[in-house]
Design a protein around this motif. Sequence first.
Motif, PDB file in Angstrom:
ATOM      1  N   PRO A  10       0.920  -1.265  -0.056  1.00  0.00           N
ATOM      2  CA  PRO A  10      -0.144  -0.099  -0.122  1.00  0.00           C
ATOM      3  C   PRO A  10       0.775   1.302   0.097  1.00  0.00           C
ATOM      4  O   PRO A  10       0.533   2.440  -0.735  1.00  0.00           O
ATOM      5  N   VAL A  11       1.844   1.292   0.812  1.00  0.00           N
ATOM      6  CA  VAL A  11       2.558   2.550   1.015  1.00  0.00           C
ATOM      7  C   VAL A  11       3.964   2.478   1.258  1.00  0.00           C
ATOM      8  O   VAL A  11       4.408   1.701   2.174  1.00  0.00           O
ATOM      9  N   LEU A  12       4.764   3.031   0.450  1.00  0.00           N
ATOM     10  CA  LEU A  12       6.133   3.325   0.450  1.00  0.00           C
ATOM     11  C   LEU A  12       6.440   4.694   1.251  1.00  0.00           C
ATOM     12  O   LEU A  12       6.103   5.767   0.548  1.00  0.00           O
ATOM     13  N   ILE A  13       7.301   4.504   2.116  1.00  0.00           N
ATOM     14  CA  ILE A  13       7.778   5.954   2.699  1.00  0.00           C
ATOM     15  C   ILE A  13       9.316   6.197   2.443  1.00  0.00           C
ATOM     16  O   ILE A  13      10.094   5.468   2.763  1.00  0.00           O
ATOM     17  N   VAL A  14       9.635   7.306   1.936  1.00  0.00           N
ATOM     18  CA  VAL A  14      11.044   7.544   1.822  1.00  0.00           C
ATOM     19  C   VAL A  14      11.460   8.713   2.688  1.00  0.00           C
ATOM     20  O   VAL A  14      10.980   9.916   2.699  1.00  0.00           O
ATOM     21  N   GLY A  15      12.448   8.177   3.613  1.00  0.00           N
ATOM     22  CA  GLY A  15      12.922   9.204   4.662  1.00  0.00           C
ATOM     23  C   GLY A  15      12.644   8.578   6.060  1.00  0.00           C
ATOM     24  O   GLY A  15      11.434   8.235   6.380  1.00  0.00           O
ATOM     25  N   GLY A  16      13.611   8.621   7.033  1.00  0.00           N
ATOM     26  CA  GLY A  16      13.463   7.689   8.183  1.00  0.00           C
ATOM     27  C   GLY A  16      13.595   8.860   9.162  1.00  0.00           C
ATOM     28  O   GLY A  16      14.017   8.474  10.547  1.00  0.00           O
ATOM     29  N   GLY A  17      13.581  10.190   9.128  1.00  0.00           N
ATOM     30  CA  GLY A  17      13.572  11.054  10.268  1.00  0.00           C
ATOM     31  C   GLY A  17      12.096  10.949  10.969  1.00  0.00           C
ATOM     32  O   GLY A  17      11.483   9.888  11.003  1.00  0.00           O
ATOM     33  N   ILE A  18      12.023  11.997  11.741  1.00  0.00           N
ATOM     34  CA  ILE A  18      10.864  11.862  12.770  1.00  0.00           C
ATOM     35  C   ILE A  18       9.485  11.952  11.986  1.00  0.00           C
ATOM     36  O   ILE A  18       8.776  11.026  12.321  1.00  0.00           O
ATOM     37  N   VAL A  19       9.518  12.483  10.888  1.00  0.00           N
ATOM     38  CA  VAL A  19       8.211  12.440  10.009  1.00  0.00           C
ATOM     39  C   VAL A  19       8.230  11.203   9.365  1.00  0.00           C
ATOM     40  O   VAL A  19       6.779  10.694   9.323  1.00  0.00           O
ATOM     41  N   GLY A  20       8.924  10.449   8.711  1.00  0.00           N
ATOM     42  CA  GLY A  20       8.970   9.257   7.921  1.00  0.00           C
ATOM     43  C   GLY A  20       8.456   8.218   9.081  1.00  0.00           C
ATOM     44  O   GLY A  20       7.862   7.214   8.910  1.00  0.00           O
ATOM     45  N   LEU A  21       9.027   8.231   9.993  1.00  0.00           N
ATOM     46  CA  LEU A  21       8.828   7.283  11.350  1.00  0.00           C
ATOM     47  C   LEU A  21       7.540   7.299  11.949  1.00  0.00           C
ATOM     48  O   LEU A  21       6.831   6.453  12.008  1.00  0.00           O
ATOM     49  N   SER A  22       6.879   8.509  11.958  1.00  0.00           N
ATOM     50  CA  SER A  22       5.748   8.925  12.453  1.00  0.00           C
ATOM     51  C   SER A  22       4.831   8.533  11.509  1.00  0.00           C
ATOM     52  O   SER A  22       3.697   8.114  11.660  1.00  0.00           O
ATOM     53  N   SER A  23       5.020   8.566  10.001  1.00  0.00           N
ATOM     54  CA  SER A  23       4.200   8.095   8.956  1.00  0.00           C
ATOM     55  C   SER A  23       4.073   6.355   9.175  1.00  0.00           C
ATOM     56  O   SER A  23       3.104   5.940   9.065  1.00  0.00           O
ATOM     57  N   ALA A  24       5.134   5.677   9.405  1.00  0.00           N
ATOM     58  CA  ALA A  24       5.003   4.360   9.486  1.00  0.00           C
ATOM     59  C   ALA A  24       4.276   4.043  10.861  1.00  0.00           C
ATOM     60  O   ALA A  24       3.611   2.893  10.605  1.00  0.00           O
ATOM     61  N   LEU A  25       4.423   4.587  11.842  1.00  0.00           N
ATOM     62  CA  LEU A  25       3.944   4.593  13.026  1.00  0.00           C
ATOM     63  C   LEU A  25       2.297   4.760  12.663  1.00  0.00           C
ATOM     64  O   LEU A  25       1.604   3.719  13.073  1.00  0.00           O
ATOM     65  N   PHE A  26       1.680   5.658  12.216  1.00  0.00           N
ATOM     66  CA  PHE A  26       0.484   5.961  12.286  1.00  0.00           C
ATOM     67  C   PHE A  26      -0.153   4.965  11.241  1.00  0.00           C
ATOM     68  O   PHE A  26      -1.440   4.607  11.242  1.00  0.00           O
TER      69      PHE A  26
END
Length: 550
Positions: A10-26
């Motif tokens: 469904p979703v690929l996230i590019v970037g593992g800073g606080i925003v990317g990590l929060s994307s994965a969390l939510f």
Amino acid sequence: MRSRDPGSLPVLIVGGGIVGLSSALFLAHRGVPCVLVERHEGTSTYPRFRGINVRTMELYRSVEPALERDLLAIAEREDESGQLGKGWTLADPDLVWINTASGAVPQHLSPTSMCVADQDRVEPIVRRHAERLGAQLRFHTELIGFDDTPDGIEAHLRDRTTGEESGIRASYMIAADGASSPLRDRLGITSHGPGHLAHRLALYFRADLRALTPGRKVFAAFLDSVGGHLVRRDADKGMWQLSAPFDPENGERVEDFTPARCLEIVRAGVGQADLDAEIVGVLPWEIAARVADRYRAGRVFLAGDAAHVNGPWGGLGANTGVQDVHNLAWKLAAVHHGQATDGLLDTYDAERRPAADLVVGYAFRSMLQDMSPGAPLPPGPEIEFPEVVLGYCYRSAAVSGRPPDMVEPLVPSLPGPAPVENPLWPTGRPGTRAPHVSLEQAGQRVSTIDLTSYGFTLLAAPQAHWAEDAVKIAEGLAVPVTLYRIGPDGDLGDPDGTWADTFGLTPTGASLLRPDGFIAWTSPSDQDSPLTGFRTALTGLLGRTPQEPM
């Protein structure tokens, strides 16, 4: 309505800073499989931002109470985080101490509190919870290319440890790849706002500075001797950050700032020529004020610094980014689970871009006030800090009804700020954050903020007898809606007797809350066919038609 997932992921996230990590969390919290790729080996080793504001803490709290507890366990108390000074050096006897209490968010407006902690301590906690919920996080892996096709995102990855290349297919991609965002540039997305303002170098050092400010605990200080600001980081380890001017456009390089030169700058800023200090690291950054002209391009969504950049005034940058992806995550989840059409995702830009205009404009005006006291400000309204944190509102197809009026631009080049209401005087109107009201359940206090942790929620007054039929309408649309009847003999008690007035409801009214805690629709009473209004509002925000069969 059936789910259509054209990609294998469904979703690929590019970037593992606080925003990317929060994307994965939510996303993981909402049952949406996702993969995050980050080119670095792990989470940030630098403190960077310092402070999670109350709205962001509400969002983390909504995932699970343990996340909130873990974050507050590493936090300094907000009222003990220290004072803000301004002067020539830290040792300057004429250093002026600024009262920052007026900028705080009143505690009674939220069930949680600000978390005063640095990014390098926050990110591992968010990462741990995201992984526990099932998110796949691939560090030391970079995106080397992608194609946005009618069938999904075809992404090409490289493992930076082994050099092995691989492909991955996703329905959507979140670009959380930072202020210099290669993905934003690849998509040709331009920006608006004042733009580039200055370059800075963050000098991280370890030293004992307590003797320079006896009797005071310093949070930060603007130091004219070096044209930068000093921020206390880890108090227990004596860690500090001094941001100094940096001019790469005239040939300066990070490599030119040797430990000896950095020590000289630190001593000049502190005002002690023989200061014993250890230089720990040097990191370049940019002071800028800009917002992307669009947050969506096909199947790709910008978030965080890739979408908006502002100075550190107010500590709003990372917080705004986390709020971006929380807004996006529930909408991606609704599409993934077959509850909404792709059109719902267009409201991400419609809602979050004006919110960024508001934040960037506020930070820009605050910067001008701090750096040039008494100088005239650009024309625009005065907005208070609590309004920026808790009072921003949404106007979009995912809101049924009229939110508060738009505000004038805070800065002429940021033309589209979000409507704002004062959180001290909530209206309960659609498009506003559902206000915090302390209710009672089984003898325990519970906040209205905590009633929207996953799906849609209908809060009904005691005589809103139509509310049960509204839930049946939602069930027929395969959209779960949790009903709470509040008041005597209801699911929740209202010991203070304030919730209905706070939400603008009569004894026969109800409010529909979105999964992000914003009010989607309200029927102040049982007049004017509330069931028709409910069905129209719910189907409309999900991009469906009211005539869709049950």
